[in-house]
Design an enzyme around this catalytic site. Structure first.
Site, PDB file in Angstrom:
ATOM      1  N   LYS A 219      -3.020  -7.798  -4.400  1.00  0.00           N
ATOM      2  CA  LYS A 219      -4.325  -8.175  -3.833  1.00  0.00           C
ATOM      3  C   LYS A 219      -4.217  -8.324  -2.323  1.00  0.00           C
ATOM      4  CE  LYS A 219      -7.740  -9.177  -5.740  1.00  0.00           C
ATOM      5  NZ  LYS A 219      -8.943  -8.361  -6.042  1.00  0.00           N
TER       6      LYS A 219
ATOM      7  N   TYR B 264       0.375  -9.630  -9.009  1.00  0.00           N
ATOM      8  CA  TYR B 264      -1.077  -9.621  -8.795  1.00  0.00           C
ATOM      9  C   TYR B 264      -1.407 -10.075  -7.379  1.00  0.00           C
ATOM     10  CZ  TYR B 264      -5.918 -11.225  -8.966  1.00  0.00           C
ATOM     11  OH  TYR B 264      -7.251 -11.435  -8.685  1.00  0.00           O
TER      12      TYR B 264
END
Length: 394
Positions: A157, A153
């Site tokens: 990002k 994640y």
């Protein structure tokens, strides 16, 4: 500074069916904007007048284009949608990549093709933080190298934020004009009705799993109330306009309540407000990190058969137990951001109003059961994961 009004502007919010996206949409609607919420799931709340919901998958370019077609001219996109922030979602690498990177590419393409002049991206502290101590850091800090991120994640990002900021200044595919972009890097979000982190925490409390804390009691982290975060996004959108000198163009901003606090002490009012005892046992961070690693490995092996919710992931251990907080100076100076003070009282009242809080007879026996399970897991982590040559860098 009060956040500005948006008379007669149309804005589109990806992830508009989620907690923050919906709250941001309502805040913009109250300021006079026409709001399009774009998400794969509809908000649980009724839509106020002036807010429209478009169902679609950000991974599908055709769905994204359909969302833009529902408005004659979108003045600003707030790209909030993401996947894999916590829990078992954090272990689904394929979907994380598709949503966070592929979805962002679709949004950028649509903005350039549709002539959208402004885009505000909702990023994360994690593009900089990966387990190292950071005290009063600022936007001059370099991105954490991608291979050092403990989870996909955070890695995706970071990739997506770079794509957004690199798109700043790109010319529209048709006609005159350019796209201006910026990124908001928020701390952990809280507020009444938050549906990702707080229900999971309350569930652990009620099931007797919150029986210890860990790490240095002097470690400090940050949080941001949902209304402060919405305010920062609105100010950032305005700071991309010509009358503000395009001051935010191509810029990232750390956003929080501006009050560093120990993670567990932050949640003390919630624990005690619901009638539970705050734990006095403190365990070493390294032990919990090893336990989280074992949990992740177990999920990797059995996840396809039983997709259980991990008690903790390695990233969550870092985020909750290692000092990292950032200066608001840039956001204050360039955006005019001034966070308002909030506490957890409204959160406590919300959970009480929804049937939570201690009071069930026989709960102590359930606590004893979970105590035994936790002791067994901790003992297992010690016996099976002893790596004398490995040190945890924090």
């Amino acid at each position: 500074m009060d956040s500005p009004r948006f008379p007669e502007e149309t804005v589109l919010i990806t992830g508009g069916g989620g907690y923050f996206g919906f709250r941001l949409g309502c805040a913009l609607n109250q300021k006079g904007a026409r709001v399009i919420l774009f998400d794969i799931t509809q908000p649980a709340q009724n839509l106020p007048e002036g807010i429209k919901f478009v169902c679609g998958d950000i991974r599908c370019l055709a769905d994204v284009e359909t969302a833009f077609q529902d408005a004659e001219k979108v003045a600003c996109v707030f790209h909030v949608a993401s996947y894999g922030m916590s829990g078992r979602e954090q272990l689904n690498k394929t979907q994380i990549e598709e949503v966070n990177v592929g979805g962002t590419e679709n949004i950028l393409r649509a903005c350039l093709e549709r002539g959208v002049p402004r885009l505000v991206y909702t990023s994360t502290f994690n593009v900089i933080f990966g387990g190292q101590v950071i005290r009063n850091g600022d936007e001059s800090l370099p991105y954490l190298p991608l291979h050092l991120h403990p989870d996909h994640y955070s890695r995706t990002k970071s990739i997506a934020e770079k794509k957004v900021l690199e798109a700043n200044g790109l010319a529209f595919k048709q006609g005159d004009g350019i796209l201006r972009t910026c990124a908001i890097r928020p701390a952990g979000i809280y507020g009444a009705g938050e549906q990702r982190h707080l229900p999971r925490i309350v569930s652990y409390i009620e099931r007797g799993l919150f029986r210890f804390v860990y790490g240095d009691p002097q470690s400090l982290v940050e949080f941001v109330h949902v209304d402060n975060l919405a305010k920062a996004h609105i100010l950032a959108s305005e700071a991309l306009k010509a009358d503000k000198g395009h001051v935010a163009s191509g810029q990232p901003y750390f956003i929080s309540d501006g009050r560093p606090v120990n993670n567990f002490e932050f949640f003390r009012p919630l624990v005690e407000g619901l009638g539970y005892t705050f734990p006095s046992t403190r365990l070493p961070l390294t032990l919990i990190y090893c336990l989280a690693f074992l949990v992740e490995m177990t999920h990797f092996i059995v996840g396809r058969l039983y997709n259980f919710q991990p008690f903790l992931t390695r990233t969550e251990v870092y985020k909750t137990g290692v000092t990292h907080y950032f200066s608001l100076e840039k956001a204050k100076k360039e955006l005019g951001f001034e966070p308002q003070p909030f506490d957890l009282q409204e959160v406590v009242e919300w959970f009480k109003a929804h049937g939570h809080g201690r009071g069930a007879a026989g709960q102590d026996s359930e606590f004893m059961l979970w105590d035994g399970i936790l002791i067994l897991l901790l003992a297992l982590s010690v016996l099976t994961w002893i790596l004398p040559s490995t040190t945890l860098s924090i």
